[in-house]
Design a protein around this motif. Structure first.
Motif, PDB file in Angstrom:
ATOM      1  N   SER A  20       0.847  -1.191   0.000  1.00  0.00           N
ATOM      2  CA  SER A  20       0.000   0.000   0.000  1.00  0.00           C
ATOM      3  C   SER A  20       0.880   1.238   0.000  1.00  0.00           C
ATOM      4  N   PHE A  21       0.296   2.341  -0.419  1.00  0.00           N
ATOM      5  CA  PHE A  21       0.998   3.626  -0.389  1.00  0.00           C
ATOM      6  C   PHE A  21       0.173   4.592   0.439  1.00  0.00           C
ATOM      7  N   THR A  22       0.821   5.624   0.944  1.00  0.00           N
ATOM      8  CA  THR A  22       0.080   6.688   1.598  1.00  0.00           C
ATOM      9  C   THR A  22       0.108   7.885   0.677  1.00  0.00           C
ATOM     10  N   LEU A  23      -1.087   8.330   0.314  1.00  0.00           N
ATOM     11  CA  LEU A  23      -1.196   9.428  -0.642  1.00  0.00           C
ATOM     12  C   LEU A  23      -2.093  10.485  -0.006  1.00  0.00           C
ATOM     13  N   ASN A  24      -1.566  11.700   0.175  1.00  0.00           N
ATOM     14  CA  ASN A  24      -2.310  12.786   0.826  1.00  0.00           C
ATOM     15  C   ASN A  24      -2.901  12.332   2.158  1.00  0.00           C
ATOM     16  N   ASP A  29      -4.523   0.918  -0.678  1.00  0.00           N
ATOM     17  CA  ASP A  29      -4.142  -0.493  -0.836  1.00  0.00           C
ATOM     18  C   ASP A  29      -4.032  -0.793  -2.322  1.00  0.00           C
ATOM     19  N   VAL A  30      -2.836  -1.053  -2.785  1.00  0.00           N
ATOM     20  CA  VAL A  30      -2.642  -1.267  -4.225  1.00  0.00           C
ATOM     21  C   VAL A  30      -2.654  -2.760  -4.555  1.00  0.00           C
ATOM     22  N   LEU A  31      -1.899  -3.539  -3.812  1.00  0.00           N
ATOM     23  CA  LEU A  31      -1.882  -4.992  -4.036  1.00  0.00           C
ATOM     24  C   LEU A  31      -2.274  -5.655  -2.717  1.00  0.00           C
ATOM     25  N   PRO A  49      -6.836  -3.048 -15.331  1.00  0.00           N
ATOM     26  CA  PRO A  49      -7.140  -1.643 -15.588  1.00  0.00           C
ATOM     27  C   PRO A  49      -6.050  -0.706 -15.062  1.00  0.00           C
ATOM     28  N   SER A  50      -5.983   0.467 -15.629  1.00  0.00           N
ATOM     29  CA  SER A  50      -4.998   1.463 -15.204  1.00  0.00           C
ATOM     30  C   SER A  50      -5.137   1.722 -13.700  1.00  0.00           C
ATOM     31  N   GLY A  51      -4.017   1.725 -13.031  1.00  0.00           N
ATOM     32  CA  GLY A  51      -4.029   2.016 -11.598  1.00  0.00           C
ATOM     33  C   GLY A  51      -4.242   0.799 -10.717  1.00  0.00           C
ATOM     34  N   CYS A  52      -4.350  -0.399 -11.312  1.00  0.00           N
ATOM     35  CA  CYS A  52      -4.647  -1.589 -10.496  1.00  0.00           C
ATOM     36  C   CYS A  52      -3.393  -2.146  -9.819  1.00  0.00           C
ATOM     37  N   GLY A  53      -2.225  -1.655 -10.200  1.00  0.00           N
ATOM     38  CA  GLY A  53      -1.015  -2.072  -9.485  1.00  0.00           C
ATOM     39  C   GLY A  53      -0.034  -2.907 -10.290  1.00  0.00           C
ATOM     40  N   LYS A  54      -0.148  -2.887 -11.619  1.00  0.00           N
ATOM     41  CA  LYS A  54       0.739  -3.713 -12.455  1.00  0.00           C
ATOM     42  C   LYS A  54       2.200  -3.278 -12.308  1.00  0.00           C
ATOM     43  N   THR A  55       2.432  -1.977 -12.454  1.00  0.00           N
ATOM     44  CA  THR A  55       3.804  -1.474 -12.338  1.00  0.00           C
ATOM     45  C   THR A  55       4.334  -1.700 -10.927  1.00  0.00           C
ATOM     46  N   THR A  56       3.458  -1.500  -9.954  1.00  0.00           N
ATOM     47  CA  THR A  56       3.872  -1.712  -8.563  1.00  0.00           C
ATOM     48  C   THR A  56       4.313  -3.164  -8.361  1.00  0.00           C
ATOM     49  N   LEU A  57       3.533  -4.110  -8.896  1.00  0.00           N
ATOM     50  CA  LEU A  57       3.893  -5.525  -8.763  1.00  0.00           C
ATOM     51  C   LEU A  57       5.244  -5.805  -9.427  1.00  0.00           C
ATOM     52  N   ASP A 167       7.744  -3.649 -18.463  1.00  0.00           N
ATOM     53  CA  ASP A 167       6.586  -2.821 -18.131  1.00  0.00           C
ATOM     54  C   ASP A 167       6.136  -2.065 -19.373  1.00  0.00           C
ATOM     55  N   GLU A 168       5.159  -2.593 -20.062  1.00  0.00           N
ATOM     56  CA  GLU A 168       4.644  -2.000 -21.297  1.00  0.00           C
ATOM     57  C   GLU A 168       5.770  -1.553 -22.224  1.00  0.00           C
ATOM     58  N   PRO A 169       6.643  -2.493 -22.591  1.00  0.00           N
ATOM     59  CA  PRO A 169       7.844  -2.109 -23.345  1.00  0.00           C
ATOM     60  C   PRO A 169       7.514  -1.592 -24.735  1.00  0.00           C
ATOM     61  N   THR A 200       1.223  -5.447 -19.773  1.00  0.00           N
ATOM     62  CA  THR A 200       0.749  -4.844 -21.020  1.00  0.00           C
ATOM     63  C   THR A 200      -0.712  -4.429 -20.920  1.00  0.00           C
ATOM     64  N   HIS A 201      -1.071  -3.401 -21.682  1.00  0.00           N
ATOM     65  CA  HIS A 201      -2.468  -2.998 -21.821  1.00  0.00           C
ATOM     66  C   HIS A 201      -3.111  -3.733 -22.991  1.00  0.00           C
ATOM     67  N   ASP A 202      -2.255  -4.370 -23.794  1.00  0.00           N
ATOM     68  CA  ASP A 202      -2.671  -4.850 -25.094  1.00  0.00           C
ATOM     69  C   ASP A 202      -2.974  -6.348 -24.996  1.00  0.00           C
TER      70      ASP A 202
HETATM   71  N1  LIG Z   1       5.296   5.769  -5.111  1.00  0.00           N
HETATM   72  C1  LIG Z   1       3.972   5.874  -4.999  1.00  0.00           C
HETATM   73  N2  LIG Z   1       3.417   6.644  -4.044  1.00  0.00           N
HETATM   74  C2  LIG Z   1       2.076   6.721  -3.906  1.00  0.00           C
HETATM   75  N3  LIG Z   1       1.203   6.073  -4.670  1.00  0.00           N
HETATM   76  C3  LIG Z   1       1.686   5.296  -5.654  1.00  0.00           C
HETATM   77  C4  LIG Z   1       3.097   5.152  -5.868  1.00  0.00           C
HETATM   78  N4  LIG Z   1       3.279   4.301  -6.914  1.00  0.00           N
HETATM   79  C5  LIG Z   1       2.043   3.944  -7.327  1.00  0.00           C
HETATM   80  N5  LIG Z   1       1.096   4.540  -6.570  1.00  0.00           N
HETATM   81  C6  LIG Z   1      -0.344   4.350  -6.704  1.00  0.00           C
HETATM   82  O1  LIG Z   1      -0.599   2.962  -6.805  1.00  0.00           O
HETATM   83  C7  LIG Z   1      -1.650   2.700  -7.710  1.00  0.00           C
HETATM   84  C8  LIG Z   1      -1.183   1.686  -8.713  1.00  0.00           C
HETATM   85  O2  LIG Z   1      -0.171   2.265  -9.523  1.00  0.00           O
HETATM   86  P1  LIG Z   1       0.572   1.447 -10.674  1.00  0.00           P
HETATM   87  O3  LIG Z   1       1.524   2.373 -11.292  1.00  0.00           O
HETATM   88  O4  LIG Z   1       1.103   0.191 -10.087  1.00  0.00           O
HETATM   89  O5  LIG Z   1      -0.658   1.120 -11.629  1.00  0.00           O
HETATM   90  P2  LIG Z   1      -0.650   0.409 -13.050  1.00  0.00           P
HETATM   91  O6  LIG Z   1      -1.556  -0.775 -12.969  1.00  0.00           O
HETATM   92  O7  LIG Z   1       0.737   0.180 -13.508  1.00  0.00           O
HETATM   93  O8  LIG Z   1      -1.358   1.514 -13.966  1.00  0.00           O
HETATM   94  P3  LIG Z   1      -1.097   1.897 -15.509  1.00  0.00           P
HETATM   95  O9  LIG Z   1      -1.784   0.824 -16.297  1.00  0.00           O
HETATM   96  O10 LIG Z   1      -1.798   3.206 -15.658  1.00  0.00           O
HETATM   97  O11 LIG Z   1       0.373   1.962 -15.735  1.00  0.00           O
HETATM   98  C9  LIG Z   1      -2.062   4.039  -8.298  1.00  0.00           C
HETATM   99  O12 LIG Z   1      -3.224   4.470  -7.643  1.00  0.00           O
HETATM  100  C10 LIG Z   1      -0.892   4.953  -7.966  1.00  0.00           C
HETATM  101  O13 LIG Z   1      -1.351   6.269  -7.718  1.00  0.00           O
END
Ligand SMILES: Nc1ncnc2c1ncn2[C@@H]1O[C@H](COP(=O)(O)OP(=O)(O)OP(=O)(O)O)[C@@H](O)[C@H]1O
Ligand SMILES: [Mg+2]
Length: 256
Positions: A20-24, A29-31, A49-57, A167-169, A200-202
């Motif tokens: 999880s991240f702390t935002l504002n 909870d991302v994953l 979907p965008s924002g679901c946490g793929k890059t984070t994973l 990551d979406e190369p 990937t989004h594709d």
């Molecule tokens: N370093 C960070 N600090 C705070 N929040 C973060 C951080 N990194 C990611 N997030 C949040 O975590 C969530 C998931 O982000 P992530 O980049 O993993 O999504 P994604 O699935 O890769 O999206 P996309 O398809 O748009 O690339 C988002 O809501 C994002 O705002």
């Protein structure tokens, strides 16, 4: 020259992974409770979907970002930070502008202490593999976007990772280049015996490349799903089973 691949496995195990991240001031909870087993040499696509946490994973798998809970094991060993058995490729190739293609691709080996001649020899093998044999003396500014991305892929392969994290190369490429690069990635994966984990989004890209697709949900409570892509390779986009598989993946997203 042939590059001998060392004995390697590249098996990835994820258990109860949460992040999880702390935002504002609010907890996001991302994953949550991710479980995943990727065999050595397997190709796994991650969609959602965008924002679901793929890059984070992917960043957690790469060891760039620590998990809050749970574990990531590579060949049974817990991941502690970044490691030489993993290489990550981002959407932008991030080449060093003052180095040639050869310089960029051999850089990783040279900073690890490989003698220059040996590093360059190995780099040349991978530059040819991505189809840029005539461009080893070119500078990044002299390359198209697709060529630069291929340099990025060659650079990652040159250090001979067990696991390639992407990551979406191909996300920034035009449609035609993207199609070619998808076929090239499929070929490279077959030839290199590397574990491939591709965000990937594709959906079509996922079906061309992956043995299995991990679908991450938008809602954190929902379970992630894994879909087997049991189609023969190389994959033919016009084949009925391919089209049916695309329809099935689209249905996962509520698209028809
Ligand atoms: N370093 C960070 N600090 C705070 N929040 C973060 C951080 N990194 C990611 N997030 C949040 O975590 C969530 C998931 O982000 P992530 O980049 O993993 O999504 P994604 O699935 O890769 O999206 P996309 O398809 O748009 O690339 C988002 O809501 C994002 O705002
Ligand atoms: Mg992302």
């Amino acid at each position: 020259m042939t590059v001998q691949s060392a004995v390697r496995r590249g098996e990835v195990t994820v258990r109860d992974l949460s992040k999880s991240f702390t935002l504002n001031g609010r907890r996001l909870d991302v994953l949550r409770g991710i479980q995943l087993d990727v065999d050595g040499g397997e190709a796994l696509a991650i969609v959602g979907p965008s924002g679901c946490g793929k890059t984070t994973l992917l960043r957690v798998l790469a060891g760039i970002e620590p998990p809050d809970d749970g574990s990531v094991l590579i060949d049974g060993r817990p991941v502690q930070g970044i490691g030489t058995e993993r290489a990550i490729i981002f959407q932008e190739p991030r080449l060093l502008p003052w180095l040639t293609v050869l310089g960029n691709v051999s850089f990783g080996l040279q900073v690890r202490g490989t003698p220059k001649a040996e590093a360059e020899s190995r780099a040349r093998h991978y530059i040819r593999l991505v189809g840029l044999g005539d461009f080893e003396s070119a500078y990044p500014r002299q390359l198209s976007g697709g060529m630069a991305q291929r340099v990025g892929i060659a650079r990652a392969l040159t250090v001979q990772p067990e696991i390639l994290l992407l990551d979406e190369p191909l996300g920034a490429l035009d449609a035609m280049t993207k199609l070619t690069m998808q076929e090239e990635l499929a070929r490279i994966w077959r030839e290199e015996n590397v574990t491939l984990i591709l965000v990937t989004h594709d959906l079509e890209e996922a079906i061309v490349l992956a043995d299995r697709v991990l679908v991450l949900p938008k809602e954190k409570g929902a379970a992630s799903r894994v879909i087997d892509i049991d189609l023969p390779r190389p994959r033919d986009r016009s084949e009925a089973r391919f089209v049916a598989m695309r329809r099935r993946l689209m249905a996962e997203f509520g698209l028809h």
